[in-house]
Scaffold this active site. Structure first.
Site, PDB file in Angstrom:
ATOM      1  N   HIS A 188     -23.528  86.119 -19.090  1.00 19.94           N
ATOM      2  CA  HIS A 188     -23.200  85.228 -17.972  1.00 19.94           C
ATOM      3  C   HIS A 188     -22.192  85.820 -16.999  1.00 19.94           C
ATOM      4  O   HIS A 188     -21.781  85.149 -16.046  1.00 19.94           O
ATOM      5  CB  HIS A 188     -22.621  83.922 -18.506  1.00 19.94           C
ATOM      6  CG  HIS A 188     -23.597  83.039 -19.217  1.00 19.94           C
ATOM      7  ND1 HIS A 188     -24.357  82.099 -18.586  1.00 19.94           N
ATOM      8  CD2 HIS A 188     -23.932  82.975 -20.519  1.00 19.94           C
ATOM      9  CE1 HIS A 188     -25.110  81.464 -19.468  1.00 19.94           C
ATOM     10  NE2 HIS A 188     -24.880  81.986 -20.646  1.00 19.94           N
ATOM     11  N   LYS A 191     -15.491  74.046  -8.132  1.00 23.31           N
ATOM     12  CA  LYS A 191     -15.779  75.010  -9.196  1.00 23.31           C
ATOM     13  C   LYS A 191     -14.446  75.441  -9.788  1.00 23.31           C
ATOM     14  O   LYS A 191     -13.399  75.151  -9.241  1.00 23.31           O
ATOM     15  CB  LYS A 191     -16.540  76.233  -8.643  1.00 23.31           C
ATOM     16  CG  LYS A 191     -15.872  76.854  -7.425  1.00 23.31           C
ATOM     17  CD  LYS A 191     -16.729  77.940  -6.781  1.00 23.31           C
ATOM     18  CE  LYS A 191     -17.912  77.381  -6.022  1.00 23.31           C
ATOM     19  NZ  LYS A 191     -19.138  78.118  -6.345  1.00 23.31           N
ATOM     20  N   ARG A 192     -14.475  76.144 -10.896  1.00 26.96           N
ATOM     21  CA  ARG A 192     -13.228  76.634 -11.482  1.00 26.96           C
ATOM     22  C   ARG A 192     -12.510  77.496 -10.459  1.00 26.96           C
ATOM     23  O   ARG A 192     -13.134  78.155  -9.619  1.00 26.96           O
ATOM     24  CB  ARG A 192     -13.525  77.418 -12.760  1.00 26.96           C
ATOM     25  CG  ARG A 192     -13.965  76.577 -13.939  1.00 26.96           C
ATOM     26  CD  ARG A 192     -12.901  75.621 -14.376  1.00 26.96           C
ATOM     27  NE  ARG A 192     -11.718  76.295 -14.885  1.00 26.96           N
ATOM     28  CZ  ARG A 192     -11.418  76.418 -16.191  1.00 26.96           C
ATOM     29  NH1 ARG A 192     -12.234  75.940 -17.129  1.00 26.96           N
ATOM     30  NH2 ARG A 192     -10.319  77.016 -16.588  1.00 26.96           N
ATOM     31  N   LYS A 214     -14.074  83.696  -6.941  1.00 22.90           N
ATOM     32  CA  LYS A 214     -14.760  82.581  -6.277  1.00 22.90           C
ATOM     33  C   LYS A 214     -14.149  82.324  -4.894  1.00 22.90           C
ATOM     34  O   LYS A 214     -14.689  81.603  -4.081  1.00 22.90           O
ATOM     35  CB  LYS A 214     -14.696  81.351  -7.168  1.00 22.90           C
ATOM     36  CG  LYS A 214     -15.464  81.493  -8.493  1.00 22.90           C
ATOM     37  CD  LYS A 214     -15.235  80.280  -9.389  1.00 22.90           C
ATOM     38  CE  LYS A 214     -15.891  80.431 -10.758  1.00 22.90           C
ATOM     39  NZ  LYS A 214     -17.346  80.232 -10.762  1.00 22.90           N
ATOM     40  N   THR A 240     -24.314  77.458 -10.406  1.00 21.03           N
ATOM     41  CA  THR A 240     -25.305  76.380 -10.581  1.00 21.03           C
ATOM     42  C   THR A 240     -24.957  75.208  -9.667  1.00 21.03           C
ATOM     43  O   THR A 240     -25.830  74.466  -9.232  1.00 21.03           O
ATOM     44  CB  THR A 240     -25.333  75.919 -12.061  1.00 21.03           C
ATOM     45  OG1 THR A 240     -23.999  75.809 -12.536  1.00 21.03           O
ATOM     46  CG2 THR A 240     -26.109  76.885 -12.919  1.00 21.03           C
ATOM     47  N   LYS A 267     -27.264  72.528  -7.102  1.00 16.27           N
ATOM     48  CA  LYS A 267     -27.136  71.064  -7.038  1.00 16.27           C
ATOM     49  C   LYS A 267     -26.913  70.614  -5.589  1.00 16.27           C
ATOM     50  O   LYS A 267     -27.483  69.622  -5.135  1.00 16.27           O
ATOM     51  CB  LYS A 267     -25.973  70.616  -7.940  1.00 16.27           C
ATOM     52  CG  LYS A 267     -26.191  70.910  -9.415  1.00 16.27           C
ATOM     53  CD  LYS A 267     -24.915  70.894 -10.224  1.00 16.27           C
ATOM     54  CE  LYS A 267     -25.169  71.405 -11.655  1.00 16.27           C
ATOM     55  NZ  LYS A 267     -23.909  71.684 -12.407  1.00 16.27           N
TER      56      LYS A 267
HETATM   57  N1  LIG Z   1     -18.824  82.474 -18.393  1.00 19.88           N
HETATM   58  N2  LIG Z   1     -19.442  82.453 -17.532  1.00 19.88           N
HETATM   59  N3  LIG Z   1     -20.081  82.501 -16.670  1.00 19.88           N
HETATM   60  C1  LIG Z   1     -20.586  81.607 -15.717  1.00 19.88           C
HETATM   61  C2  LIG Z   1     -19.601  80.452 -15.475  1.00 19.88           C
HETATM   62  N4  LIG Z   1     -18.340  80.853 -15.108  1.00 19.88           N
HETATM   63  O1  LIG Z   1     -19.492  79.627 -16.564  1.00 19.88           O
HETATM   64  O2  LIG Z   1     -21.818  81.107 -16.253  1.00 19.88           O
HETATM   65  C3  LIG Z   1     -22.578  80.340 -15.340  1.00 19.88           C
HETATM   66  C4  LIG Z   1     -23.847  79.907 -16.052  1.00 19.88           C
HETATM   67  O3  LIG Z   1     -24.694  80.979 -16.248  1.00 19.88           O
HETATM   68  C5  LIG Z   1     -22.905  81.115 -14.064  1.00 19.88           C
HETATM   69  O4  LIG Z   1     -23.594  80.291 -13.195  1.00 19.88           O
HETATM   70  C6  LIG Z   1     -21.619  81.614 -13.424  1.00 19.88           C
HETATM   71  O5  LIG Z   1     -21.955  82.422 -12.338  1.00 19.88           O
HETATM   72  C7  LIG Z   1     -20.817  82.415 -14.453  1.00 19.88           C
HETATM   73  O6  LIG Z   1     -19.583  82.838 -13.931  1.00 19.88           O
END
Ligand SMILES: [N-]=[N+]=N[C@]1([C@H](N)O)O[C@H](CO)[C@@H](O)[C@H](O)[C@H]1O
Length: 799
Positions: A354, A533-534, A539, A641, A645
């Site tokens: 990820h 987002k976080r 980001k 993601t 949305k």
């Molecule tokens: N760990 N991790 N990774 C992430 C997100 N931060 O949770 O997974 C998400 C789910 O795959 C991604 O959409 C995102 O880009 C990625 O940074």
């Protein structure tokens, strides 16, 4: 056994009253909102159990291949609204609850979020489970039943404050205890050779107790299970110590054991690296594999059929210990030869990567691994040697520099490895796993992320959902690519007005809520520009707030220039130990305080940071958003993601060619997307330019002025030097190229302003984003995993 439709009968109000009386033990006169919410939840849950039993029985009788999704995080959010929508009971429930003289909204909002995740990775797991049920694919999610989910965020003088989250303070309506599914998980100890078999004797052990939550799919035609493990001690109380008055000592074992499932580590992407975190990872992985093999044994005879009947997905490296653990169970406990055990395990396991952030790839010190999991460390060394022996020319060691590389271990022990967007998967092949990709060119595949349209459009945006169904029927909810059927209707002025009307009504709702809860008034006709987002440097929330400062300065310089009114809304948590991210939060709040109080500019620009961003707040914000900020440094956001949305709910994206933004732009059309910034290769090249930030600042007086204002304390008069670390970083290393992308970002934002002023044109672009986002359904993603990775099939004809 043929498929049997498990849809349940109705009479909801009676069921609510029955549960209030007999399950909650309250009469209507004394019932609290919480009592009513629990009574409704139990009444709805009853109906899910029917589908659950049929699904479980059907899967057993079909002897079907099962999918197991192992994840340290499941960011579920609330379940009542989701269950009602999937059961098609939302309208009846509303009538039943209002018939009892209650506010339906108030009842729904009484439910706490199950915040068992940090961000995208955890929410993806939750969307995947819902799609697995919707597609009637026999599957189970396995995770940890944290007593405390992701911390509650509040602000004190603009600073983030963390408090423990307490979702389990009250009974959790959606889970069923499963004391019969209890496993002992060992730690530490030593390994001895007995009749040439390795025997591990742990020094300590905890019990893993199962708690099951049914996961109902669209139209309740199939329901799978999410099994979460809670940790407890074998002996909850040491009576001898207690009788000697050592009350703390008496409960020590229980406290120690429970600490394993006590709290979610709040780090998104970057690993905690703490011993307790490794214990959590092994705890749930070991309990899950025990449970998986027990179920396999109860259905199938020969363990050699495991890969034909079981597919396990590792959600990132967090459950990577599954490789050595499965080899231990097959080789040490069941006596299979080592090579065969490794082969079986490898054909059963799959791994999703990820993130590319080097600091995010988990590496555990060999000493710690050997101390906590001595047998596993031995097996890791053997797996490493075995792999190296097959590829002597190109060593890609799992163990190097005294550390166990969990990414390499996951890759070596996986049948398939996947990235989460097309760009990310290519970068995975070119960077983090380039060597392994060269050795195993067939192993890496792409599965671009997706989101469930039930929660993220049908349930959270009923106005738009109703309009879509009115235009093309309701098939889109279970088959999202039917949204493309909207496009031919988009010239219809009535439809355009309806879509614009729905967006405005959602914005009015949000404005009322923000003013009621945060005392800030928002103009629903202003553009709602949202970044949720976080908080993380890649980001680039600081790029967004820098643009806000520059815009503020531009408006002040020329108030009558016909500015497009805009509200910048932020939401997101920073990992408690991530100082720079917390500083960005403080800066945004400080800028908001000054800008919102500025009589000249506030009619054109406001900034709001809503605290405690979570799934429920996202469901409130996304339907009311006009602009979606997806501004990460290209090559850093694996997918995203939230971006999907927003597009689905008719928000236009201002974004870089990063992660799934690339595919969103391909699907919705470049003309319906505000692109800016460097591409991933350009980022790598720019970073090599000495003083790249200085050059960018010198070339853009607007950027220079905005940075200088922050540096001079324009937003922190009580502490003028407060943001010198941020300005120092941006004027210096600026690793995430905020300065180098600023000028083009400003250009894109002014293009957004111009487009927003043409309401009909904007609405058309927004509607085209919705109509062309069907591909981003997690149903499509899961179909990809089923076909390309798991070899699993749906048990519902035509799914
Ligand atoms: N760990 N991790 N990774 C992430 C997100 N931060 O949770 O997974 C998400 C789910 O795959 C991604 O959409 C995102 O880009 C990625 O940074």
């Amino acid at each position: 056994m043929t498929y049997q439709d498990a849809r349940p009968a109705t009479g909801l109000q009676d069921a609510i009253l029955r549960h209030l009386t007999y399950t909650i033990g309250k009469d209507t006169a004394h019932a609290t909102l919480h009592d009513w919410r629990m009574a409704l939840s139990y009444a709805v849950r009853d109906k899910i159990v029917d589908s659950w039993f049929v699904s479980t029985r059907t899967a057993y009788e079909a002897g079907a291949k099962r999918v197991y999704y192992l994840s340290m995080e499941f960011l579920i959010g609330r379940l009542l609204g989701d269950a009602l929508v999937n059961l098609r009971f939302d309208a009846e429930a509303k009538a039943a609850v209002e018939g009892l003289g209650l506010s339906f909204d108030a009842v729904l909002h009484d439910e706490p979020d199950a915040a068992l995740g940090n961000g995208g990775l955890g929410r993806l797991a939750a969307c995947f489970l819902e799609s697995l049920s919707t597609l009637a694919c026999p599957a189970m999610g396995y995770g940890i039943r944290y007593e405390h989910g992701l911390f509650r965020q509040s602000f004190e003088d603009g600073r983030q404050i963390e408090q423990p989250e307490t979702w389990l303070q009250q009974r959790h309506a959606w889970e069923f205890e499963r004391p019969e599914a209890m496993y002992r998980v060992g730690f530490g100890g030593h390994v001895a050779d007995q009749d040439d078999r390795a025997v591990w004797t742990p020094a300590e052990a905890v019990l893993a107790e199962a708690h099951d939550t049914p996961v109902v799919g669209w139209q309740a035609r199939w329901t799978n299970t999410l099994r979460l493990w809670g940790a407890r001690a074998g002996d909850p109380l040491d009576l001898k110590r207690f009788n000697h008055g050592d009350y703390v000592g008496a409960a020590a074992a229980e406290m120690l054991a429970r600490s394993i499932s006590r709290v979610l580590y709040p780090d998104d992407t970057t690993p905690a690296g703490k011993e307790l975190r490794l214990k959590q990872e092994y705890f749930f992985t070991a309990a899950s594999l025990h449970d998986i093999l027990r179920r396999f044994d109860s259905e199938h005879g020969d363990i050699r059929a495991l890969p034909d009947k079981v597919a396990i997905q590792l959600n990132d490296t967090h459950p990577a210990i599954a490789g050595p653990e499965l080899v231990r169970l097959l080789h040490d406990e069941r006596g299979l030869p080592f090579d065969e055990a490794v082969d079986l395990a490898r054909r059963t396991l799959n791994y999703t990567n990820h993130t590319l952030l080097p600091e995010a790839l988990e590496k555990w010190p060999v000493d710690l691994m050997r101390h906590l999991l001595p047998r596993h460390m031995m097996l890791i060394d053997r797996i490493d040697a075995d792999h190296a022996a097959h590829f002597p020319a190109r060593p890609t060691p799992i163990v190097a520099d005294g550390e166990v590389n969990m990414g390499t271990l996951s890759f070596v022990m996986a049948n398939r490895v996947n990235g989460v967007s097309a760009l990310h998967t290519e970068l995975v092949k070119q960077t983090v796993f380039a060597d392994l990709h060269a050795l195993h060119p067939e192993r890496i595949v792409n599965q671009t992320n997706g989101v469930t349209p039930r929660r993220w459009l049908h349930a959270c945006n009923p106005r738009l959902s109703g309009i879509i169904t009115g235009a093309i029927g309701e098939g889109w909810v279970g088959d999202l690519e039917q949204l493309s059927g909207l496009e031919p209707h988009l010239d219809d002025a009535g439809l355009q007005d309806a879509i614009a009307g729905a967006k405005r009504a959602n914005k009015v709702d949000l404005s009322n809520w923000v003013s009621a809860t945060h005392g800030v008034s928002l103009d629903p006709d202003a553009m709602f520009d949202v970044q949720i987002k976080r908080i993380h440097e890649y980001k680039r929330q600081h790029l967004n707030i820098l643009e806000a400062v520059a815009l503020w300065q531009a408006i002040r310089a020329n108030p009558n220039a016909g500015w497009t009114p805009r509200v910048k809304i932020f939401g997101g948590k920073a990992a408690p130990g991530y100082v720079f991210a917390k500083k960005i939060i403080h800066l945004i709040n400080d800028v908001a305080r000054v800008l919102n109080a500025d009589p000249v500019t506030s009619p054109f620009l406001k900034v709001v940071f809503l605290p405690n961003y979570n799934v429920t707040l996202a469901e409130r914000l996304i339907p009311a958003s006009d602009l979606s900020e997806q501004v990460s440094t290209a090559g850093k956001e694996a997918s995203g993601t939230g971006n999907m949305k927003f597009a689905l709910n008719g928000a236009l994206t201002v974004g870089t060619l990063d992660g799934a933004n690339v595919e969103i732009r391909d699907h919705v059309g470049a003309e319906n997307f505000f692109l800016f910034g460097m591409t991933a290769p350009e980022v790598v090249a720019r970073r090599a330019v000495p003083d790249h930030a200085g050059q960018a600042i010198a070339a853009d007086p607007r950027l220079a002025a905005a940075l200088e204002a922050i540096h001079q304390g324009a937003f922190s008069s009580d502490d003028p030097n407060r943001y010198h670390d941020i300005t120092g970083n941006l004027r210096g290393p600026d690793y995430f190229l905020v300065c180098s992308d600023f000028t083009d970002y400003w250009r894109a934002q002014r293009a957004v302003d111009a487009a927003y002023r043409d309401g009909a044109h904007w609405t058309r672009m927004a509607a085209l984003n919705t109509a062309r986002s069907g591909w981003f359904s997690s149903d499509r993603t899961i179909r990809g995993y089923m076909a390309d990775i798991w070899g699993a099939t749906s048990l519902r004809p035509g799914a």
